[in-house]
Structures are given as C-alpha cells and as structure tokens.
Design an enzyme around this catalytic site. Structure first.
Site, PDB file in Angstrom:
ATOM      1  N   CYS A   1       0.690  -1.275  -0.077  1.00  0.00           N
ATOM      2  CA  CYS A   1       0.082  -0.048   0.011  1.00  0.00           C
ATOM      3  C   CYS A   1       0.796   1.295   0.064  1.00  0.00           C
ATOM      4  CB  CYS A   1      -0.929  -0.003   1.231  1.00  0.00           C
ATOM      5  SG  CYS A   1      -1.955  -1.491   1.328  1.00  0.00           S
TER       6      CYS A   1
ATOM      7  N   HIS B   1      -1.470   6.547   2.193  1.00  0.00           N
ATOM      8  CA  HIS B   1      -1.597   5.412   3.371  1.00  0.00           C
ATOM      9  C   HIS B   1      -1.415   6.142   4.698  1.00  0.00           C
ATOM     10  CE1 HIS B   1      -1.037   1.146   5.003  1.00  0.00           C
ATOM     11  NE2 HIS B   1      -0.552   1.793   5.719  1.00  0.00           N
TER      12      HIS B   1
END
Length: 521
Positions: free
Chosen positions: A50, A104
């Site tokens: 991510c 993120h």
C-alpha cells in the site's frame, strides 16, 4: 480544460471485473463507468504494497526515488520535498479533497495524509475505520472473531455502518458542497475493500454460491520459482479463522474448501465495493457534474487469490502488480450528454448481469507512476517535466510519461515514439512497466512480506512487457539505497504467450543479456 477530477482508488483490487472479461464477478457500476471510459488492460503498480505504491503514484516517482519500500518514512524528510499530484492541482486553483484511504495513513504521509501540502481541507477518515481489525465477525458458535472471511450483518456493526459506506456518504456530501461553490475540484476517494479483513454486508454472498467458486488455475508453488520470489502471506495467517487451520509455514497450502471461501468473499467484497462506486457516480449525475468531471478509477495493486499457492500482495507477479485503470473524460472518451441526461444511473448487482464493454481499450503496458502527468495533461495543465536521472533535489518532475497519447488510437495503430519517450527510461521498441519488491533473505521468513528498510538485503526488479515478465533479485544495501546488479541472487523469466499465469520460469535455460541491458537502462 477546466474539468473537475474525481479520483477513485481502491485497496488491493485486482482486475476481477466484468469489464476486464471476468465471468464470475458482478460489477455492473464499474462496468458502466468502463463503457464510457478508456480502459487500460495492462496497467501495473510500481510496488505491490500500500504505502510505497500510493506515495509512488501520488508523487509520480518510483520507489527508488521516494525511498519508501515499507511504511516507516515520509518522503519529504527522507528523500526529497517532492510535489504531489493533488498539491499540483491545488497550486493550479483546484479545491483538493481527500476521503477515505488515499495516502496510506501514518508515518509515510506524516500522520496527516500530507495535509496541508496536498489538500485544501483536512482529509476525511470514516469513524468506523478503527474497528476494522476488531472481533466483529460472528463465528458458527455465535462468538465474535477477527477473521479473514467476514460477511456481517451491518446493523450489528459499530455505529450500524461500515467504513466504505461512510466514505461514500462524505464524498456525496462534498460533491453537493462543490456544486454550490462553483470552484474546480480534485476529489480523491479511497475505498478500503477488498482489502482484508474481507468484511462486507452478508447479502453479497448470495451472488456467489460456493459450489460455483473454483480454485485458482495454478494453486501450486511453481517448480522453478526461486524461494526469494515467494511471499508467505503472514498477514492472513494472523487472522483467527486461518490460525485455527494450523497451516504449515511458509508454503501451506490452505485447505481447498477454505481457498474457495476466500475467493468467494473477495468477489463478494468487490460487488459491495461496486455498489459504493455506483452510488458515488450516480450522485455525480444528480449534482449535474458528470459532463464537467474527469473520473479516474484504479487500485494501489492487486492481490493473489491462491495462484502459485500465494495469497495477498507482496510479490512481483501480475496477480499482485496488475491493476484496473480507466479514465472517463467527457468529450474525449464519450460524446457530451444533454442537460439532465443520466450517464451513471445506479445499477443493482442483484438484478444486473453482464453486458457492458469498455468504450475504448488499450493493451499498451502502462504504469501507475504515469497517473500524475496523464491527469495534468487531461485537465489542460502544464505537464510536469521528466525527471533528470537523479531528482532528489527537484520538487516538481515525473518519472512516468503521460499516456494520453494512447487514448485516441486503436490497439493496432499506436506508433511508439523513438528515443526516450518523455522520460529518462529509454526504450525504442516496446512499452515497459517496472515493479520492484524487497526481501530480507533468500528464503521465506516471518518478515519476507513486509521487511523494514533496515532489514532489506535483496531487491527484486521486475520488467513487464506485452510479451514477457523478467525479474532479477539482486543484492541491496539499505544504508545507501543501492542495488548491486553484479550480485544476482535469482532470476525469473515468463513468456506471456505460452505461460500467461507465470508458472514456468525459463530464466535458467535462456540467454537474456539484452533483457539485463534494458532493466539497467
């Protein structure tokens, strides 16, 4: 010129969608978007995890330039003060808004989702996000567990809702606000499903009877797979239902019936996501902005569903790196629509089957690092210049090339420009996507999936063209971020025409000096 941007990014979504030819998954709303969009069928993330992927495509720089391979550094401090895509739009007069998981969260975006640099107002996070890993999954015994497979009764959930539902509601609220403001906007909406846990409203299971769910076509560890290339899916092993199976480390396998349940729940989570996307696009219609808003739909990376006996992301295979990517551009991908006409009516996945095909489709191999220059060009802004070979000191430049040139051409007609093609990567003859993945050791161990920077010893550099995937696993020094291509630990070469699933590694029985030259270019 002067178009708004709606940028939809999904967590862990591989292209299991009707518009990508998947015959199992029901995704009528995303398919409807595709039917008005330019769809890229060979789009790849730069790292299949991510934070590194998101920082890469939001800055337009590759992981070796952001120096983020894990979750624990902020590029502005540890690499360079690079401008981001939303920051560039903000500096060009756009109101920039973030809903859900775009950056993120945590250290890698300075605990602020890079506010105030990237966003005009503080980013929105759903209040129920904090329960994501709690024990909210009801087991057969009636008790609550933190499971991987987690269909739920939404009325029993904390606050009676789910994070992605809250994100859709907030995004719709912001669309209504922006309609009255009459200011150009860049609205990024980050959806969490189908990221684990596979927690979604239980009614979506009805779309996927278990008896119709198959195993992966290649659910075994390939015979010639170098051990360094394998990811041992530690994150799913930590879920209560997987723990109870007592699966051996590192290769498993998981029992067949449980493999089917994971695949079933992944598909169900995708259909749940599709309804959220459908509600959001329907709201874009309702506020009268579909004719003046570019819509981008993509994911941060894919997710293995049992292929190569692997689960999760954390690898260089197509199943982990390939993503959906589509662009709806009023007047370019679709003719303009008369006032009040609906472009995106909401479609119920329980009553709509298949049938919508992409408006335009390109098989060109493209990369997420190209998103920044592509969106700048589509919006009529100056396209950020190509980065010099070393760009740590350069605030605004891009290591991806705009892919707008592929929009108007049919699959056959695209002429590749010779030379360096607007970027410092030089290829005269073929489009290439680069991905990479770090490892702490040659053999799978507890931290192979997500090694911290200080523990990285090997970097797998992977090059995907239309014809092959070529990966070199080479020595890496985390102290000075250097890869040593003289120190080759292992290699992989898969030919797409005969081996589309990447099961038969022919690296050791092929000479590939020319490929090595390209990866070093």
């Amino acid at each position: 010129d002067g178009m708004n941007i709606l940028f939809i990014v999904v967590d862990d979504l591989r292209p299991v969608l009707g518009c990508y030819g998947d015959k199992t998954v029901k995704s009528p709303n995303i398919d409807q978007l595709a039917s008005q969009s330019m769809v890229f069928s060979n789009a790849y993330a730069q790292q299949a995890v991510c934070a590194p992927s998101r920082v890469s495509f939001l800055t337009g720089r590759r992981p070796d330039t952001t120096r983020l391979y894990d979750f624990y550094s902020y590029w502005r401090v540890h690499a360079g003060n690079y401008s981001t895509m939303p920051q560039y739009f903000k500096e060009n007069g756009y109101m920039t808004l973030s809903v859900g998981k775009v950056f993120h969260p945590g250290v890698s975006s300075n605990y602020s989702d890079d506010f105030p640099y990237s966003w005009s107002i503080p980013p929105f996070h759903p209040s129920t996000e904090k329960y994501e890993n709690d024990k909210t999954c009801r087991g057969k015994d009636g008790k609550l567990y933190a499971n991987l497979v987690c269909p739920v009764d939404v009325t029993e959930m904390p606050s009676g809702t789910l994070p992605d539902v809250q994100s859709t509601e907030e995004a719709i609220r912001l669309l209504n606000v922006m309609k009255t403001k009459k200011q150009k906007f860049f609205l990024a909406v980050g959806y969490h499903k189908p990221h684990i846990p596979l927690r979604y409203p239980q009614e979506f299971l009805k779309l996927y009877p278990l008896e119709n769910i198959t195993l992966a076509p290649d659910p075994w560890v390939p015979e010639k797979l170098p051990s360094v290339a394998y990811n041992p899916w530690m994150d799913i092993r930590q879920r209560d239902d997987v723990k109870a199976l007592n699966v051996s480390f590192p290769f498993g396998p998981l029992p067949d019936d449980f493999q089917r349940q994971i695949r079933q729940s992944y598909y169900a989570a995708v259909s749940y996501l599709d309804t959220q996307v459908g509600l959001l696009l329907n709201a874009l219609d309702d506020v009268g902005l579909s004719n003046s808003t570019i819509v981008v739909f993509t994911a941060d990376h894919g997710w293995s569903l049992g292929e190569h006996s692997e689960w999760a992301k954390y690898s260089n295979f197509d199943v982990a790196t390939r993503v959906p990517l589509m662009f709806y551009v009023p007047g370019l991908t679709t003719s303009s629509v008369s006032e009040g006409e609906k472009i995106f009516p909401y479609l119920d996945p329980f009553s709509h089957g298949f049938g919508l095909v992409p408006q335009g489709q390109s098989n060109k191999v493209v990369e997420l690092v190209s998103l920044f220059p592509t969106l700048a060009e589509l919006a009529g802004l100056r396209v950020p210049p190509a980065c010099p070979e070393s760009s740590f000191h350069v605030a605004l430049c891009t290591e991806g090339a705009s892919i707008v040139r592929y929009f108007n051409a049919s699959k056959e007609k695209v002429e590749e420009k010779n030379g360096c093609d607007d970027t410092y990567r030089c290829f005269n003859e073929e489009a290439v996507a680069f991905s990479q993945y770090p490892r702490p050791a040659d053999a799978p161990q507890w931290n192979s999936d997500k090694p911290k920077l200080k523990d990285i010893r090997i970097m797998g550099y992977s090059m995907r063209t239309i014809d092959y995937r070529y990966t070199l696993w080479v020595g890496f020094n985390p102290n000075n971020f250097s890869a040593d291509f003289e120190d080759v630990h292992a290699g992989e070469l898969y030919m797409m025409e005969t081996d589309p699933n990447q099961d038969y590694n022919i690296y050791n029985n092929t000479s590939h000096g020319n490929l090595l030259k390209k990866i070093l270019c």
